[in-house]
Design a protein around this motif. Sequence first.
Motif, PDB file in Angstrom:
ATOM      1  N   VAL A 321       0.613  -1.410   0.149  1.00  0.00           N
ATOM      2  CA  VAL A 321       0.021  -0.080  -0.559  1.00  0.00           C
ATOM      3  C   VAL A 321       1.119   1.313  -0.062  1.00  0.00           C
ATOM      4  N   LYS A 322       2.293   0.911   0.538  1.00  0.00           N
ATOM      5  CA  LYS A 322       2.284   1.867   0.625  1.00  0.00           C
ATOM      6  C   LYS A 322       3.083   2.722  -0.611  1.00  0.00           C
ATOM      7  N   ALA A 323       3.654   1.370  -0.928  1.00  0.00           N
ATOM      8  CA  ALA A 323       4.739   1.192  -1.891  1.00  0.00           C
ATOM      9  C   ALA A 323       3.443   2.260  -3.503  1.00  0.00           C
ATOM     10  N   ALA A 324       2.256   2.151  -3.257  1.00  0.00           N
ATOM     11  CA  ALA A 324       1.569   2.285  -3.951  1.00  0.00           C
ATOM     12  C   ALA A 324       1.353   4.028  -4.111  1.00  0.00           C
ATOM     13  N   GLY A 325       1.825   4.664  -3.036  1.00  0.00           N
ATOM     14  CA  GLY A 325       1.846   6.297  -3.024  1.00  0.00           C
ATOM     15  C   GLY A 325       0.346   6.131  -2.212  1.00  0.00           C
ATOM     16  N   ILE A 326      -0.183   5.463  -1.430  1.00  0.00           N
ATOM     17  CA  ILE A 326      -1.384   5.419  -0.471  1.00  0.00           C
ATOM     18  C   ILE A 326      -1.368   6.020   0.978  1.00  0.00           C
ATOM     19  N   THR A 327      -1.813   7.190   0.853  1.00  0.00           N
ATOM     20  CA  THR A 327      -1.269   7.591   2.105  1.00  0.00           C
ATOM     21  C   THR A 327      -1.715   7.068   3.732  1.00  0.00           C
ATOM     22  N   VAL A 328      -0.958   6.738   4.425  1.00  0.00           N
ATOM     23  CA  VAL A 328      -1.380   6.159   4.882  1.00  0.00           C
ATOM     24  C   VAL A 328      -0.811   6.379   6.267  1.00  0.00           C
ATOM     25  N   ARG A 329      -1.731   6.169   7.612  1.00  0.00           N
ATOM     26  CA  ARG A 329      -1.534   6.993   8.786  1.00  0.00           C
ATOM     27  C   ARG A 329       0.034   6.515   9.528  1.00  0.00           C
ATOM     28  N   THR A 330      -0.315   8.249  10.598  1.00  0.00           N
ATOM     29  CA  THR A 330       0.855   7.221  11.759  1.00  0.00           C
ATOM     30  C   THR A 330       1.161   6.002  11.883  1.00  0.00           C
ATOM     31  N   THR A 331       0.003   5.400  12.665  1.00  0.00           N
ATOM     32  CA  THR A 331      -0.251   4.459  12.972  1.00  0.00           C
ATOM     33  C   THR A 331      -0.619   3.366  12.064  1.00  0.00           C
ATOM     34  N   ALA A 332       0.023   3.501  11.448  1.00  0.00           N
ATOM     35  CA  ALA A 332      -0.934   2.399  10.710  1.00  0.00           C
ATOM     36  C   ALA A 332      -0.978   0.970  10.617  1.00  0.00           C
ATOM     37  N   LEU A 333      -0.529   0.107  11.511  1.00  0.00           N
ATOM     38  CA  LEU A 333      -1.023  -0.713  11.829  1.00  0.00           C
ATOM     39  C   LEU A 333      -1.841  -1.231  13.928  1.00  0.00           C
ATOM     40  N   VAL A 334      -2.641  -1.072  14.134  1.00  0.00           N
ATOM     41  CA  VAL A 334      -3.058  -0.685  15.488  1.00  0.00           C
ATOM     42  C   VAL A 334      -3.949  -2.021  15.779  1.00  0.00           C
ATOM     43  N   TYR A 335      -3.477  -2.236  17.180  1.00  0.00           N
ATOM     44  CA  TYR A 335      -3.616  -3.379  17.798  1.00  0.00           C
ATOM     45  C   TYR A 335      -4.927  -3.421  18.641  1.00  0.00           C
ATOM     46  N   ASP A 336      -5.800  -4.504  18.303  1.00  0.00           N
ATOM     47  CA  ASP A 336      -7.233  -4.100  18.441  1.00  0.00           C
ATOM     48  C   ASP A 336      -8.826  -5.560  19.099  1.00  0.00           C
ATOM     49  N   PRO A 337      -8.019  -5.877  20.160  1.00  0.00           N
ATOM     50  CA  PRO A 337      -8.425  -7.466  19.816  1.00  0.00           C
ATOM     51  C   PRO A 337     -10.091  -7.068  20.317  1.00  0.00           C
ATOM     52  N   ALA A 338     -10.639  -6.338  20.616  1.00  0.00           N
ATOM     53  CA  ALA A 338     -12.227  -6.067  20.836  1.00  0.00           C
ATOM     54  C   ALA A 338     -12.851  -5.827  19.688  1.00  0.00           C
ATOM     55  N   LEU A 339     -12.338  -5.513  17.887  1.00  0.00           N
ATOM     56  CA  LEU A 339     -12.937  -6.245  17.149  1.00  0.00           C
ATOM     57  C   LEU A 339     -13.311  -7.888  16.677  1.00  0.00           C
ATOM     58  N   TYR A 340     -15.123  -7.574  16.737  1.00  0.00           N
ATOM     59  CA  TYR A 340     -15.558  -8.850  16.393  1.00  0.00           C
ATOM     60  C   TYR A 340     -14.643 -10.060  15.173  1.00  0.00           C
ATOM     61  N   VAL A 341     -14.597  -9.532  14.644  1.00  0.00           N
ATOM     62  CA  VAL A 341     -14.200 -10.548  13.201  1.00  0.00           C
ATOM     63  C   VAL A 341     -12.909 -10.330  13.539  1.00  0.00           C
ATOM     64  N   LEU A 342     -12.210 -10.223  14.061  1.00  0.00           N
ATOM     65  CA  LEU A 342     -10.845  -9.899  14.489  1.00  0.00           C
ATOM     66  C   LEU A 342     -10.639 -10.920  15.825  1.00  0.00           C
ATOM     67  N   LYS A 343     -11.794 -10.920  16.127  1.00  0.00           N
ATOM     68  CA  LYS A 343     -11.633 -11.545  17.363  1.00  0.00           C
ATOM     69  C   LYS A 343     -12.030 -13.499  17.482  1.00  0.00           C
ATOM     70  N   ASN A 344     -13.103 -13.320  16.721  1.00  0.00           N
ATOM     71  CA  ASN A 344     -14.009 -14.652  16.051  1.00  0.00           C
ATOM     72  C   ASN A 344     -13.201 -15.482  15.118  1.00  0.00           C
ATOM     73  N   THR A 345     -12.762 -15.098  14.789  1.00  0.00           N
ATOM     74  CA  THR A 345     -11.880 -16.179  13.143  1.00  0.00           C
ATOM     75  C   THR A 345     -11.067 -16.439  13.352  1.00  0.00           C
ATOM     76  N   ALA A 346     -11.093 -17.687  13.532  1.00  0.00           N
ATOM     77  CA  ALA A 346      -9.731 -18.737  13.446  1.00  0.00           C
ATOM     78  C   ALA A 346      -8.645 -18.473  12.569  1.00  0.00           C
ATOM     79  N   ALA A 347      -9.086 -18.225  11.428  1.00  0.00           N
ATOM     80  CA  ALA A 347      -7.427 -17.837  10.118  1.00  0.00           C
ATOM     81  C   ALA A 347      -6.882 -17.082  11.224  1.00  0.00           C
ATOM     82  N   PRO A 348      -5.541 -16.381  10.295  1.00  0.00           N
ATOM     83  CA  PRO A 348      -4.877 -14.630  10.564  1.00  0.00           C
ATOM     84  C   PRO A 348      -6.189 -13.685   9.849  1.00  0.00           C
ATOM     85  N   ALA A 349      -5.623 -12.789  10.675  1.00  0.00           N
ATOM     86  CA  ALA A 349      -7.158 -11.482  10.171  1.00  0.00           C
ATOM     87  C   ALA A 349      -6.639 -10.289  10.476  1.00  0.00           C
TER      88      ALA A 349
END
Length: 455
Positions: A321-349
């Motif tokens: 995404v960076k290589a494509a020149g898309i504007t990325v937030r300062t904290t581009a990766l955010v850890y959030d254990p509360a998001l339902y689909v991230l919490k309840n999917t078995a595969a990497p999400a």
Amino acid sequence: MAEQFAGTIPLEDLARLQIYHNTAGYPEREMEKILQETGGSFLFGGPIFLSNLQACCHLKGDGVTYCAPAYQVWGMAWSRDVQDYGCALLPDGRDNCVECVALIVNGKPVENPHYNPDMGGSRPRQAMGSKAGRFAYLVTETAYTPEALRDVLASAGWDSAVMLDGGGSVCYRDRQGRGFACDADRVLPFYLVVHEKEENPLNEKKTVCLDAGHDAGNLANRSPDGTYYEHEFALDMAKRIRTHLERCGVAVTETRPDGQAVSLQERCKIANGIQGLDLFVSLHSNAAASSGWSSAKGWSCYLYGAGGEREKAAQAILKQVKAAGITVRTTALVYDPALYVLKNTAAPAVLIEHAFHTNQEDTENLKSEVWRAKVAQAEAKGIAEYLGVPWAASDGGAVQKPEEPSQEAGDPELSAAVEKLAAAGIIDSPEYWAAGKYSAATVRLLLIKVASAMN
Ligand SMILES: [Zn+2]
């Protein structure tokens, strides 16, 4: 009862015969980890006699020479694609070779097999060789002397055979979970990993589940001016990313392929129902907490927590995404254990917040065909990179939606209708509606607005 695993495999059914260098130090009881790591079908131990865990006779794997003594000796050699596998006088120019104790050379049993005294006597044995042009192997707990092993293999029709290091290092493990190890704690420096074409999971399609966020029943997630709806964007991005991934040979499942309403629980259920799912990607656009336009902007990606496969996937996507020149937030990766689909999917999400639909500049991007095409390609590239799937370049136009006929040249009827609806206060952005580029979902919303205005 003594365990024994033996067989022959036509060379055309072999994807790879891998000399695995056990740098991680897996003991024999953890052999299945090597299968997981390599994607092999089965493996067995000690393709080489050891001293201080070093190879001490001819051994080469994937072009890396582990040992090349000055003498010439008969062994087995093969190139990367295994199709030339056979008995050879070593050293050999090919990328892989094994020597140990030659028992049968070019159809002739060796009269006096040459080996050190500590390899003699009756012990469990393992051997590799060939039989009628096929790869042949035997791993057995039954004790044989080298000479008895030679006779057993010769009478079984093998036309070449090398006895691999024997006794304590005899071990076998396959994908079905079968196997044994004579000494579970022993750490062998090398294994022979056999990759069968059909059983090799690396040849199976990688799987990705694309989760287009929200649905047309959720109209709250939109730009303040009502020209952009997140559910429509998310679904469109899923289609775009899907096109790229399928072109690369990835199997894609969508949680709401037809734009229907799907609960968060159902989304996770769909993902968790896909056996061996490699990656779950939820697609969204972001919103600042305040109502109306705000300054927060840029691309970011949410993960349940740091590390692991999800982080690898997110990093790969972020990089593209960076290589494509898309504007990325300062904290581009955010850890959030509360998001339902991230919490309840078995595969990497991962959950991608593409940009802020509460930011005017971002919203223009979110609505832009060109921007969508660029981001979708970058994300698909990152996903492919994470999956280890080679990127297949698109032919350019194939992934772009065909340009809809421009209304800018003038569509007097549409312009008049838009003017009328704007004057009546039913629509906010006449330029947007006059441009004539909107999805079925947007038209649906317009109909609902018109109908409610009639009350
Ligand atoms: Zn969302």
